[in-house]
Design a protein around this motif. Structure first.
Motif, PDB file in Angstrom:
ATOM      1  N   LYS A 192       6.821 -10.201  10.452  1.00 17.20           N
ATOM      2  CA  LYS A 192       5.471  -8.723  10.910  1.00 17.20           C
ATOM      3  C   LYS A 192       5.433  -7.153  10.176  1.00 17.20           C
ATOM      4  O   LYS A 192       5.981  -7.063   9.298  1.00 17.20           O
ATOM      5  N   LYS A 193       4.237  -7.173  11.215  1.00 13.88           N
ATOM      6  CA  LYS A 193       3.951  -5.733  10.135  1.00 13.88           C
ATOM      7  C   LYS A 193       4.798  -4.819  10.219  1.00 13.88           C
ATOM      8  O   LYS A 193       5.366  -4.161  11.224  1.00 13.88           O
ATOM      9  N   ASP A 194       5.423  -3.991   9.355  1.00 14.74           N
ATOM     10  CA  ASP A 194       6.512  -3.324   9.414  1.00 14.74           C
ATOM     11  C   ASP A 194       6.384  -2.194   8.061  1.00 14.74           C
ATOM     12  O   ASP A 194       6.407  -2.696   7.427  1.00 14.74           O
ATOM     13  N   TYR A 221       6.241  -4.852   5.208  1.00 14.79           N
ATOM     14  CA  TYR A 221       5.652  -5.848   5.164  1.00 14.79           C
ATOM     15  C   TYR A 221       4.346  -6.454   6.344  1.00 14.79           C
ATOM     16  O   TYR A 221       4.047  -5.773   6.834  1.00 14.79           O
ATOM     17  N   GLU A 222       3.081  -7.527   5.561  1.00 12.08           N
ATOM     18  CA  GLU A 222       1.512  -7.669   5.870  1.00 12.08           C
ATOM     19  C   GLU A 222       1.092  -6.455   6.373  1.00 12.08           C
ATOM     20  O   GLU A 222       0.752  -6.299   7.669  1.00 12.08           O
ATOM     21  N   SER A 223       1.457  -5.767   5.050  1.00 11.35           N
ATOM     22  CA  SER A 223       0.507  -4.524   5.424  1.00 11.35           C
ATOM     23  C   SER A 223      -0.451  -4.286   4.283  1.00 11.35           C
ATOM     24  O   SER A 223      -0.947  -3.472   4.106  1.00 11.35           O
ATOM     25  N   LYS A 224      -0.653  -5.465   3.668  1.00 13.53           N
ATOM     26  CA  LYS A 224      -1.429  -5.088   2.806  1.00 13.53           C
ATOM     27  C   LYS A 224      -3.234  -4.091   2.546  1.00 13.53           C
ATOM     28  O   LYS A 224      -3.394  -4.404   3.474  1.00 13.53           O
ATOM     29  N   GLY A 225      -3.292  -3.870   1.301  1.00  8.69           N
ATOM     30  CA  GLY A 225      -4.097  -2.704   1.942  1.00  8.69           C
ATOM     31  C   GLY A 225      -4.302  -1.110   2.445  1.00  8.69           C
ATOM     32  O   GLY A 225      -5.463  -0.228   2.134  1.00  8.69           O
ATOM     33  N   GLU A 226      -3.274  -1.244   2.962  1.00 11.39           N
ATOM     34  CA  GLU A 226      -2.978   0.147   4.055  1.00 11.39           C
ATOM     35  C   GLU A 226      -2.562   1.020   3.350  1.00 11.39           C
ATOM     36  O   GLU A 226      -1.711   1.002   1.481  1.00 11.39           O
ATOM     37  N   ASN A 227      -2.063   2.255   3.926  1.00  3.48           N
ATOM     38  CA  ASN A 227      -1.645   3.326   3.019  1.00  3.48           C
ATOM     39  C   ASN A 227      -0.484   4.019   4.012  1.00  3.48           C
ATOM     40  O   ASN A 227      -0.838   4.104   5.111  1.00  3.48           O
ATOM     41  N   THR A 228       0.350   4.865   2.965  1.00  3.55           N
ATOM     42  CA  THR A 228       1.440   5.679   3.756  1.00  3.55           C
ATOM     43  C   THR A 228       2.577   7.017   3.268  1.00  3.55           C
ATOM     44  O   THR A 228       1.833   7.089   2.332  1.00  3.55           O
ATOM     45  N   GLN A 245       0.472   3.271  -1.557  1.00  2.00           N
ATOM     46  CA  GLN A 245      -0.205   3.150  -1.425  1.00  2.00           C
ATOM     47  C   GLN A 245       0.324   1.314  -1.345  1.00  2.00           C
ATOM     48  O   GLN A 245       0.612   0.673  -1.965  1.00  2.00           O
ATOM     49  N   LEU A 246      -0.371   0.341  -0.195  1.00  2.00           N
ATOM     50  CA  LEU A 246       0.794  -0.784  -0.436  1.00  2.00           C
ATOM     51  C   LEU A 246      -0.432  -1.767  -0.592  1.00  2.00           C
ATOM     52  O   LEU A 246      -0.985  -2.621  -0.122  1.00  2.00           O
ATOM     53  N   ASN A 247      -0.022  -2.220  -1.268  1.00  2.00           N
ATOM     54  CA  ASN A 247      -0.979  -3.797  -1.696  1.00  2.00           C
ATOM     55  C   ASN A 247      -0.118  -4.981  -2.402  1.00  2.00           C
ATOM     56  O   ASN A 247      -0.361  -5.328  -3.060  1.00  2.00           O
ATOM     57  N   SER A 248       0.940  -5.040  -1.024  1.00  2.00           N
ATOM     58  CA  SER A 248       1.195  -6.620  -1.361  1.00  2.00           C
ATOM     59  C   SER A 248       1.688  -6.754   0.342  1.00  2.00           C
ATOM     60  O   SER A 248       1.985  -5.610   0.784  1.00  2.00           O
ATOM     61  N   ASN A 249       1.886  -7.920   0.621  1.00  2.00           N
ATOM     62  CA  ASN A 249       2.323  -8.495   2.333  1.00  2.00           C
ATOM     63  C   ASN A 249       3.506  -8.292   2.158  1.00  2.00           C
ATOM     64  O   ASN A 249       4.237  -8.670   2.952  1.00  2.00           O
ATOM     65  N   LEU A 276       2.329   2.907  10.171  1.00  2.00           N
ATOM     66  CA  LEU A 276      -0.043   2.310  10.808  1.00  2.00           C
ATOM     67  C   LEU A 276       0.349   2.165  11.712  1.00  2.00           C
ATOM     68  O   LEU A 276       1.387   1.520  12.937  1.00  2.00           O
ATOM     69  N   GLU A 277      -0.366   1.117  11.906  1.00  2.00           N
ATOM     70  CA  GLU A 277      -1.112   0.877  12.756  1.00  2.00           C
ATOM     71  C   GLU A 277      -0.605  -0.256  13.529  1.00  2.00           C
ATOM     72  O   GLU A 277      -0.534  -1.371  12.560  1.00  2.00           O
TER      73      GLU A 277
END
Length: 693
Positions: A192-194, A221-228, A245-249, A276-277
């Protein structure tokens, strides 16, 4: 049960019978006045009684064989940790709970069923609340192994998600059970997105003004393309931040954060990832660590009347240890020095024959700092003897005497290996006027003087503790020769540096003279651990006592207080406060001995456990491996009742029959004595009635 008697004892029985018959015939063979039938009956009673008594004298053994049936033991272990309760949306929790209870009930009709739930501890029965902070299946299997050692374990049913974050992989302990293992695969295998902090590597003890590294392992996980953003807070104040920068799932990255320790004490650092959202869980975005910053640097003062190569050699050797701050002060500058600011004062040839240090010596006495006296040709021995009472140096002649060195084999203040002892004995000699050394108190002599090739017991380097004040004495100057003589054959004066370092360390370490001390067994606990504190109370003779009651008040960071009383041990105290929620805690303990009141304060930290949030994807592959290697099967929670049929059809699960053989002396059977007494009593009664007694 079956019984058997040895053939030897059976052959002895006819012999005893013959003797019994012969004895009965002698007794009743000539009693013509008795009725023939009565006489025969009495003779029979006596013959049998005598036979039994004689046979018992052979101490015959009887073999008893008994058989005990033991049903197979089926162990059901239910993972009760937080992650095991995370299930996919299609999971029917009520049906699973009902089926597991049904399975337990139906298996109990044929087998001996033992049910447990486990997380960070092992408990009896089922529990579907999933409160466990960690999952330790290895501990559960070891518990079963120990409890049912040499028992008939038929099978193990393990309901878990395969996430074991304590105790390691249980597969090795399961092999020792030698029983089939059936697993029920719980949890969710779909990522899951985490975003989470998976692990933090750090040193929990650092030194003041040093930089230390905190290595943060982040996963997403499942967060490719997002930033934290990774933020680091010290005691609630942000000190660093870094964009990620999260560059993979299936993202993972280790980030090394460099922090400087600027203040001694316990420091709480919070590592936080911005959320993350639609993130599955936020609890694993943060992690707290506690680091203790200690300032163990000792200030050492070398005081002298003037420059000397020995002073340079001393300073160079002591400063090799970064925890010592060495300050050299000479002649007139000594009047401005405050000895109380130093953990050790080295007086090099002071008091001096050429310089008056009365003002400095007065401040030194008031400071009560440990002192190391090094005497030489420029020492004023008259003032030296006046300023300290541990030793008297009586000057015999101003002629310079060269003294070599031998390590005292009875020295015990600190250890010197054989190589160090041999090296010291080969040092060049120290120089000193001819003196008579008179010890006025107990001394631990490290090095003795050697005059040429003649060994003596005259001390050269020794330690005293008069009135509790640690003091060292070196009789002679020329330490630079020691260092130089060793450096001739080596790249560094290793033994010289070791000797100087150990001497300084022994003198500068402060003894704890508190009469009442309370200390936790460690500074940081996990929130599932019991908080243990030890206390000791000394009387005026510094003997431990535990007659008075000791109370303690523990306060958390929200000012909530917990009151406890210590339990008494043989000569001390201990408190088990049980587990406490995560956070910072301070404590104040109080007691009273006679009219004197004592208190002790301190602090500790309880770490919030996040292990169950740091890995949320169920490991069903591990469960399949466990079942396959142990002749079992893996089931989904929806078809766990199939385990019932598979267990009943498993021919390896059998009831065992145990044969118990034991030998027992026939004389221990009370019913034989009852027969003998009955026979003799009946004989006596019949003879009495017929006037034969």
């Amino acid at each position: 049960m079956s019984n058997a008697v040895n053939l030897y004892y059976l052959l002895g029985l006819p012999a005893c019978l013959i003797i019994g018959i012969a004895y009965a015939w002698l007794l009743y063979g000539h009693t013509k006045q008795l009725n023939k039938h009565l006489r025969f009956l009495l003779a029979t009673f006596r013959a049998i009684a005598v036979m039994l008594v004689l046979w018992l004298l052979f101490s015959p053994l009887i073999r008893q064989i008994s058989y005990t049936l033991e049903k197979p033991i089926l162990v059901i272990g239910q993972d009760n940790s937080i992650s095991a309760g995370n299930a996919p949306s299609a999971f029917n929790k009520k049906k699973y709970e009902s089926d597991l209870k049904t399975l337990t009930e139906r298996l109990s009709r044929k087998f001996e069923v033992q049910v447990y739930n486990f997380s960070d501890s092992v408990k009896s029965g089922l529990d579907f609340n999933y409160p466990g902070k960690t999952s330790n299946a290895a501990h559960f299997i070891k518990t079963i192994n120990n409890k049912y050692l040499n028992r008939n374990i038929g099978a193990v049913v393990l309901a878990t998600d395969g996430i074991f974050n304590r105790g390691g992989n249980p597969i090795y302990d399961l092999n020792n059970l030698k029983a089939p293992v059936y697993t029920i695969a719980l949890g969710d295998t779909i990522p899951k997105k985490d975003l989470l902090i998976a692990n933090v590597n750090y040193n929990n003890l650092v030194y003041l003004d040093n930089e230390f590294i905190v290595e943060v392992q982040t996963e997403a996980y499942e967060s490719k393309g997002e930033n934290t953003k990774l933020s680091i807070f010290e005691n609630g104040k942000q000190i660093q931040g870094q964009q990620i920068q999260l560059n993979s799932n299936a993202f993972t990255k280790s980030i090394a954060v460099k922090i400087k320790a600027t203040k001694p004490g316990f420091h709480k650092y919070t590592l936080s990832l911005s959320k993350l959202e639609n993130e599955a869980s936020l609890k694993n975005n943060n992690q707290n660590i506690i680091i203790e910053v200690i300032d163990d640097r000792q200030k050492v003062l070398i005081a002298g009347a003037g420059p000397h190569p020995d002073i340079a050699a001393l300073k160079q050797s002591i400063t090799l240890n970064k925890h010592y701050d060495v300050n050299v002060v000479l002649n007139a500058d000594l009047d401005t020095v405050k000895p109380a600011n130093y953990g050790l004062v080295i007086l090099y040839q002071l008091p001096s024959a050429g310089y008056n240090t009365a003002n400095f010596n007065k401040k030194l006495k008031e400071s009560k700092a440990p002192v190391w006296y090094i005497t030489g040709a420029q020492s004023n021995f008259t003032l030296f003897n006046q300023e300290q009472q541990a030793v008297t140096l009586a000057l015999s002649s101003s002629a310079i005497l060269e003294t070599f060195s031998n390590v005292n084999p009875a020295f015990s203040t600190f250890s010197l290996d054989e190589n160090a002892k041999r090296t010291i004995s080969q040092y060049d000699p120290l120089q000193i006027p001819r003196l008579k050394v008179i010890l006025n108190t107990m001394a631990d002599v490290a090095i003795q003087q050697r005059l040429g090739k003649s060994n003596t017991t005259i001390p050269q380097l020794f330690f005293t503790a008069l009135n509790g004040k640690k003091t060292a004495y070196l009789i002679g100057e020329g330490l630079w020769r020691w260092r130089l003589s060793e450096a001739k054959s080596r790249e560094e004066a290793k033994v010289f540096n070791q000797l100087m370092s150990q001497t300084v360390q022994y003198l500068s370490v402060k003894d704890d003279k508190r009469k009442f001390k309370v200390t936790p067994i460690k500074n940081a606990f996990d929130e599932n651990e019991s908080i243990l504190l030890n206390a000791v109370l000394y009387n005026d003779s510094y003997h431990p006592v535990n007659a008075p009651e000791v109370n303690i008040q523990i306060q958390d960071e929200h000012k909530k207080t917990f009151n406890f009383s210590f339990s008494r041990l043989e000569s001390a105290y201990q408190l088990n406060a049980g587990p406490l929620p995560g956070g910072n805690y301070s404590y104040t303990a109080n007691t009273q001995l006679g009219s004197k009141k004592y208190s002790s304060t301190g602090a500790f930290y309880v770490n919030t456990l996040l292990a169950e949030y740091q890995q949320t994807i169920a490991n069903h592959q591990l469960l399949y491996t466990i079942s396959h290697q142990n002749n079992g099967k893996m089931y989904g929670p929806e078809n766990l009742l199939q385990i019932l049929n598979d267990l009943e059809q498993n021919e390896q699960i059998k009831t065992l029959s145990y044969e118990d053989r034991k030998f027992e002396e026939l004389i221990s059977f009370k019913w034989i004595f009852a027969i003998i007494i009955t026979l003799l009593t009946l004989e006596w009664v019949l003879r009495k009635r017929n006037a034969e007694v």
